[in-house]
Enzyme design. Structure first.
Site, PDB file in Angstrom:
ATOM      1  CB  CYS B  89      26.578  17.410 -39.315  1.00  0.00           C
ATOM      2  SG  CYS B  89      26.308  18.377 -40.782  1.00  0.00           S
ATOM      3  CG  HIS B 198      26.340  20.682 -35.910  1.00  0.00           C
ATOM      4  ND1 HIS B 198      27.304  19.780 -35.993  1.00  0.00           N
ATOM      5  CD2 HIS B 198      25.723  20.982 -37.280  1.00  0.00           C
ATOM      6  CE1 HIS B 198      27.329  19.791 -37.199  1.00  0.00           C
ATOM      7  NE2 HIS B 198      26.776  20.268 -37.889  1.00  0.00           N
ATOM      8  CD  GLU B 200      28.630  19.104 -32.711  1.00  0.00           C
ATOM      9  OE1 GLU B 200      27.223  18.826 -32.808  1.00  0.00           O
ATOM     10  OE2 GLU B 200      29.073  19.351 -33.846  1.00  0.00           O
TER      11      GLU B 200
END
Lengths: 102, 227
Positions: B89, B198, B200
């Protein structure tokens, strides 16, 4: 002390959704006849000392490496003299006057 | 020794602690790096993650000021020498601003901030961060951004396609106007990867839509152990 103005605009081929949103709002506000709006950024740099070739070269470099992302943006550099008159600085490789850079 | 992956915190980073958590869950040692650190060697990290967020408030352009942080100098240097670097991002935006990756991220074409679980297709399973996936595999991870429209000139896009450097593509509709549905790309060497979604945030069932994001971190850890 002189002022140098750097204008940064998205390249013509890059979509400008913000400018489009502004353009679309105009008729609602009663402003007719504006067919397109492009939104950009203006930087006013107060320069210490003379705005000579060296100073302008440094400003050109800072515009090219920092103020503008030349992947998507063009920029122009202008000098504003104390009396308010402006003079353009010779165009660099990413200057807007040269148009789209592929 | 455990493999150490650094995560840079810039002023305005948001997803740095989630990135560190993902590294730990994947079995690595997460190392918090501060944007003012200039000495990457002292930290003895084997890879670096540039996390999501709004570094420097997205002033000027997303990632434009973070690019000049003291830590980015050794990160860029090491990335060019082959160290795995993942930009998520805002991290992807920083990687584009440093020119480690080509192109740029622009305002979403519909102007809305978008936040949803996003299906992606893995297009390249040979990068440092995607070797635990298979080419063509579909994964779902969160996507949340306002400026995620990937743009580059046609020649660059053709080059990326021709060299297999498009790593992820959006499925189920293009969420932000990215050219050719590109969600993530890699550099020529395959050690630097950037993407808008994302991974994560998708590493454990309790908090993520899936655990599909874990593969990023296990890929890097395996590569680093093997090397």
């Amino acid at each position: 002390m002189a002022r140098v103005v750097v204008d940064v605009m998205l390249k013509p081929e890059i979509l400008d959704p913000q400018g489009q949103a502004v353009q679309r709002a105009l008729p609602r506000l009663g402003f007719e006849g504006i067919s397109d709006v492009r939104q950009g950024k203006r930087f006013e740099l107060e320069v210490e000392g003379p705005v000579d070739g060296d100073a302008l070269a440094r400003i050109h470099e800072l515009a090219e490496t920092f103020l503008a992302n030349t992947v998507i943006e063009n920029f122009t550099v202008r000098v504003q003299d104390a009396d308010g008159s402006e003079r353009p600085v010779e165009a660099g490789p990413h200057a807007a006057s040269e148009g789209a850079v592929a | 020794m455990t493999t150490r992956i650094g995560v840079v915190t810039f002023p305005g980073s948001l997803d740095d602690s989630d990135a560190r958590r993902a590294i730990r869950i994947a079995g690595g040692e997460a190392v918090a790096l501060w944007h003012r650190d200039k000495d990457l060697r002292k930290q003895q990290v084997d890879a670096v993650v540039l996390p999501g967020g709004f570094s420097y408030g997205d002033y000027l352009r997303c990632g434009a000021i973070a690019r000049f942080s003291p830590i980015m100098e050794p990160v860029v240097e090491q990335a060019k020498a082959g160290m795995p670097v993942l930009g998520i991002c805002n991290g992807f935006q920083v990687l584009c601003e440093t020119h480690l990756l080509p192109g740029a991220l622009t305002r979403n074409d519909h102007l809305h901030f978008i936040c949803r679980d996003q299906r992606l297709r893995v297009e390249n399973d040979t990068t440092a961060w995607t070797s635990d996936y298979e080419r063509g595999q579909e994964i779902v991870v969160p996507l949340k951004n306002g400026e995620g429209g990937y743009v580059a000139d046609e020649r660059t896009l053709d080059e990326l396609e021709g060299e297999g450097r498009v790593v992820f593509r959006y499925l189920d509709g293009n969420p932000n106007g990215s050219r050719r549905d590109i969600a993530g790309i890699t550099n020529e060497a395959g050690n630097v990867v950037g993407l808008m979604p994302h991974p994560e945030h998708a590493v454990e069932a309790l908090t993520g839509p899936t655990t599909d994001g874990l593969g990023f971190f296990t890929s890097a850890l395996k590569k680093l152990v093997a090397s």
